[in-house]
Motif scaffolding. Structure first.
Motif, PDB file in Angstrom:
ATOM      1  N   TYR A 318       0.843  -1.209   0.000  1.00 26.05           N
ATOM      2  CA  TYR A 318       0.000   0.000   0.000  1.00 26.05           C
ATOM      3  C   TYR A 318       0.872   1.251   0.000  1.00 26.05           C
ATOM      4  CZ  TYR A 318      -4.010   2.881   1.526  1.00 26.05           C
ATOM      5  OH  TYR A 318      -5.017   3.815   1.628  1.00 26.05           O
ATOM      6  N   ASP A 319       1.915   1.232   0.837  1.00 27.56           N
ATOM      7  CA  ASP A 319       2.814   2.395   0.901  1.00 27.56           C
ATOM      8  C   ASP A 319       3.560   2.588  -0.415  1.00 27.56           C
ATOM      9  OD1 ASP A 319       1.918   2.628   3.453  1.00 27.56           O
ATOM     10  OD2 ASP A 319       3.873   2.468   4.422  1.00 27.56           O
ATOM     11  N   THR A 320       3.873   1.492  -1.085  1.00 25.21           N
ATOM     12  CA  THR A 320       4.511   1.595  -2.406  1.00 25.21           C
ATOM     13  C   THR A 320       3.551   2.281  -3.372  1.00 25.21           C
ATOM     14  OG1 THR A 320       5.754  -0.417  -1.943  1.00 25.21           O
ATOM     15  CG2 THR A 320       5.586   0.238  -4.263  1.00 25.21           C
ATOM     16  N   GLY A 321       2.288   1.893  -3.291  1.00 25.96           N
ATOM     17  CA  GLY A 321       1.258   2.537  -4.124  1.00 25.96           C
ATOM     18  C   GLY A 321       1.106   4.014  -3.773  1.00 25.96           C
ATOM     19  N   LEU A 322       1.063   4.332  -2.466  1.00 21.09           N
ATOM     20  CA  LEU A 322       0.935   5.740  -2.042  1.00 21.09           C
ATOM     21  C   LEU A 322       2.115   6.560  -2.540  1.00 21.09           C
ATOM     22  CD1 LEU A 322      -0.205   5.487   1.728  1.00 21.09           C
ATOM     23  CD2 LEU A 322      -1.640   5.905  -0.282  1.00 21.09           C
ATOM     24  N   LEU A 323       3.302   5.963  -2.469  1.00 22.18           N
ATOM     25  CA  LEU A 323       4.517   6.650  -2.926  1.00 22.18           C
ATOM     26  C   LEU A 323       4.417   6.965  -4.418  1.00 22.18           C
ATOM     27  CD1 LEU A 323       7.532   7.501  -2.601  1.00 22.18           C
ATOM     28  CD2 LEU A 323       8.132   5.111  -3.030  1.00 22.18           C
ATOM     29  N   LEU A 324       3.983   5.986  -5.191  1.00 26.24           N
ATOM     30  CA  LEU A 324       3.856   6.197  -6.634  1.00 26.24           C
ATOM     31  C   LEU A 324       2.797   7.246  -6.944  1.00 26.24           C
ATOM     32  CD1 LEU A 324       4.184   2.509  -7.867  1.00 26.24           C
ATOM     33  CD2 LEU A 324       5.703   4.413  -8.470  1.00 26.24           C
ATOM     34  N   VAL A 325       1.683   7.194  -6.206  1.00 24.70           N
ATOM     35  CA  VAL A 325       0.615   8.177  -6.425  1.00 24.70           C
ATOM     36  C   VAL A 325       1.158   9.581  -6.191  1.00 24.70           C
ATOM     37  CG1 VAL A 325      -1.547   9.062  -5.427  1.00 24.70           C
ATOM     38  CG2 VAL A 325      -1.313   6.606  -5.916  1.00 24.70           C
ATOM     39  N   GLU A 326       1.852   9.751  -5.059  1.00 25.26           N
ATOM     40  CA  GLU A 326       2.344  11.086  -4.691  1.00 25.26           C
ATOM     41  C   GLU A 326       3.414  11.576  -5.671  1.00 25.26           C
ATOM     42  OE1 GLU A 326       3.325  11.563  -0.503  1.00 25.26           O
ATOM     43  OE2 GLU A 326       4.692  13.214  -0.987  1.00 25.26           O
ATOM     44  N   ALA A 327       4.370  10.708  -5.980  1.00 22.65           N
ATOM     45  CA  ALA A 327       5.498  11.141  -6.829  1.00 22.65           C
ATOM     46  C   ALA A 327       5.045  11.359  -8.270  1.00 22.65           C
ATOM     47  CB  ALA A 327       6.626  10.122  -6.755  1.00 22.65           C
ATOM     48  N   ALA A 328       4.185  10.477  -8.767  1.00 25.57           N
ATOM     49  CA  ALA A 328       3.725  10.620 -10.159  1.00 25.57           C
ATOM     50  C   ALA A 328       2.905  11.896 -10.315  1.00 25.57           C
ATOM     51  CB  ALA A 328       2.911   9.396 -10.581  1.00 25.57           C
ATOM     52  N   ALA A 329       2.129  12.244  -9.268  1.00 28.82           N
ATOM     53  CA  ALA A 329       1.333  13.485  -9.342  1.00 28.82           C
ATOM     54  C   ALA A 329       2.263  14.688  -9.458  1.00 28.82           C
ATOM     55  CB  ALA A 329       0.445  13.606  -8.108  1.00 28.82           C
ATOM     56  N   LYS A 330       3.373  14.664  -8.698  1.00 27.90           N
ATOM     57  CA  LYS A 330       4.292  15.814  -8.704  1.00 27.90           C
ATOM     58  C   LYS A 330       4.913  16.046 -10.073  1.00 27.90           C
ATOM     59  CE  LYS A 330       6.081  15.704  -4.043  1.00 27.90           C
ATOM     60  NZ  LYS A 330       7.244  15.182  -3.379  1.00 27.90           N
ATOM     61  N   VAL A 331       5.091  14.961 -10.848  1.00 33.23           N
ATOM     62  CA  VAL A 331       5.723  15.127 -12.173  1.00 33.23           C
ATOM     63  C   VAL A 331       4.685  14.966 -13.300  1.00 33.23           C
ATOM     64  CG1 VAL A 331       8.020  14.452 -11.384  1.00 33.23           C
ATOM     65  CG2 VAL A 331       6.453  12.684 -12.236  1.00 33.23           C
ATOM     66  N   ASP A 332       3.412  15.105 -12.947  1.00 29.91           N
ATOM     67  CA  ASP A 332       2.321  15.011 -13.943  1.00 29.91           C
ATOM     68  C   ASP A 332       2.404  13.747 -14.788  1.00 29.91           C
ATOM     69  OD1 ASP A 332       1.028  17.342 -13.258  1.00 29.91           O
ATOM     70  OD2 ASP A 332       2.436  18.557 -14.443  1.00 29.91           O
ATOM     71  N   GLY A 333       2.815  12.662 -14.160  1.00 26.59           N
ATOM     72  CA  GLY A 333       2.836  11.380 -14.876  1.00 26.59           C
ATOM     73  C   GLY A 333       4.004  11.228 -15.834  1.00 26.59           C
ATOM     74  N   GLU A 334       4.929  12.203 -15.844  1.00 25.69           N
ATOM     75  CA  GLU A 334       6.096  12.108 -16.751  1.00 25.69           C
ATOM     76  C   GLU A 334       7.244  11.396 -16.043  1.00 25.69           C
ATOM     77  OE1 GLU A 334       6.200  12.575 -19.880  1.00 25.69           O
ATOM     78  OE2 GLU A 334       4.138  13.306 -19.847  1.00 25.69           O
TER      79      GLU A 334
END
Ligand code: PHB
Length: 400
Positions: A318-334
């Motif tokens: 779950y934390d791996t998923g949360l990390l990806l959600v947060e980081a991907a949002a910061k770079v707009d999915g790039e």
């Protein structure tokens, strides 16, 4: 082996296949832009063998966090490519290459087993692919093999073993026998316990190993009975932990020689271990009963989604998923702008069911380690064994 139809009894594997099949059709589209609209996660975990349940729990945790974000990362659709590592270190390099070079995944995620992690680390170093470890606890991953593209969302064997040494000494145990499987995680765990125990004046009277994933413990249990130490400290996990705890009780040792462990000994295993686990003390970065808003939400949501209670492995997923959600949002999915993505990962703050955590310079969680006791079939929190504990990250140049 890739998640195949023979494995369709595994729910998470099946989910990945379904997602993969849908995305596979999209990948047939001719334009490069179409492919870039998706984020491809390569998940390499065990779905067979002694660690099968661990792999399933991590996968379900990852998928739950992403589902709660509308099944998107940075606004983009997500494709899962799921591969059964079989906890087989010998195939790890080839399997990881298949995901990174064959499937071109944007992020490589895995494994459970520290030996498999060595192979994945090699591929991560060679390719620079963003690599997130949601379990394997070998020190090297965020120690001498640390690198800007390598992140871990779980623990080190040091974090989950070293704090138990002071607990044992405080309980009046001076002479302890240690035991584990002979592979990276086991040797790291026993060395960390030894380090802590010798620092407080304790003596390790015997260190015992069995080959991974053997679950025949009789010879060692007989020897423990004859040594009659003050306590026994072990690292076992998954199916092996269930068997060890049951055998320990059946050998008549439960009431005469207290059993201590890194938390995996009693995580995701208590239902199967039953009465044999009562009273076992462990140190771990999570406990089911932690009373915080994130844990209460997570436990209810996981039960609702999968119809079973989560465990520490599900939390790590779950934390791996949360990390990806947060980081991907910061770079707009790039995700392909690697430096920006790594920076977004490195600076994430995870509102985890285990309590909020962030990364050390070695890109590993700084986190509380809880002392738990099995009471009434639950890991109850007895104390915080170590607050905001960072792994020493020995040999990691980024941490200097
Ligand atoms: C590991 O091999 O690093 C490992 C496996 C299972 C656990 C913990 C660590 O529960």
């Amino acid at each position: 082996m890739q998640c195949t139809k023979e494995r369709k009894t595994r729910r998470s594997c099946l989910k990945g296949l379904i997602a993969g099949a849908a995305a596979g059709a999209m990948m047939a589209l001719p334009t490069a832009e179409a492919a870039a609209e998706k984020i491809k996660l390569g998940i390499m975990l065990p779905y067979s063998g002694t660690y099968a349940q661990l792999g399933e729990m991590i996968t379900e945790g990852i998928q739950l966090a992403i589902k709660e974000n509308g099944d998107r990362l940075g606004g983009k659709e997500v494709e899962y490519v799921i591969l059964d590592s079989e906890a087989d270190a010998g195939r790890a390099v080839r399997n990881a290459q298949q995901l990174v070079s064959g499937e071109n995944v944007d992020v490589l995620i895995g494994p459970v087993h520290s030996g498999v992690a060595m192979g994945m680390l090699r591929v991560a170093h060679e390719t620079g692919v963003p690599f997130i470890i949601p379990n394997a606890g070998l020190s090297a991953a965020t120690g001498e093999l640390c690198a800007p593209n390598i992140f871990r969302t779980s623990f080190t064997m040091w974090q989950t073993s070293y704090p138990m040494a002071a607990v044992a000494k405080d309980l009046g145990y001076d002479e302890v026998v240690t035991m584990s499987w002979r592979y990276g995680a086991g040797t790291d765990a026993l060395e960390a316990f030894r380090e802590g125990f010798e620092e407080v004046g304790g003596t390790i009277v015997q260190e015992m190993y069995v080959p991974f994933p053997e679950v025949e413990f009789q010879a060692q249990l007989t020897e423990i009975a004859s040594i009659d130490p003050d306590a026994v400290f072990v690292f076992f996990a998954g199916g092996g932990a269930v068997k060890f705890v049951q055998d320990y009780a059946a050998a008549g040792l439960k009431d005469s020689v207290p059993l201590l462990g890194a938390g995996f000994l009693t995580d995701g295993t208590l239902h199967a271990q039953g009465e044999a686990a009562e009273g076992i003390l462990t140190t771990q970065h999570y406990a089911d009963a932690l009373d915080n808003a994130a844990n209460n939400h997570f436990r209810a949501a996981f039960e609702e989604e999968y119809g079973r209670a989560p465990d520490v492995y599900a939390v790590q997923g779950y934390d791996t998923g949360l990390l990806l959600v947060e980081a991907a949002a910061k770079v707009d999915g790039e995700l392909s702008g690697r430096d920006a993505f790594f920076e977004a990962l490195r600076t994430a703050k995870i509102e985890s069911p285990r309590g909020e955590w962030s990364f050390s310079k070695a890109q590993h969680p700084i986190q509380n380690i809880y002392l738990r006791e099995v009471r009434g079939g639950r890991n109850e929190v007895v104390d915080i064994a170590a607050e905001a504990l960072a792994d020493p990250a020995r040999g990691c140049e980024m941490a200097d």
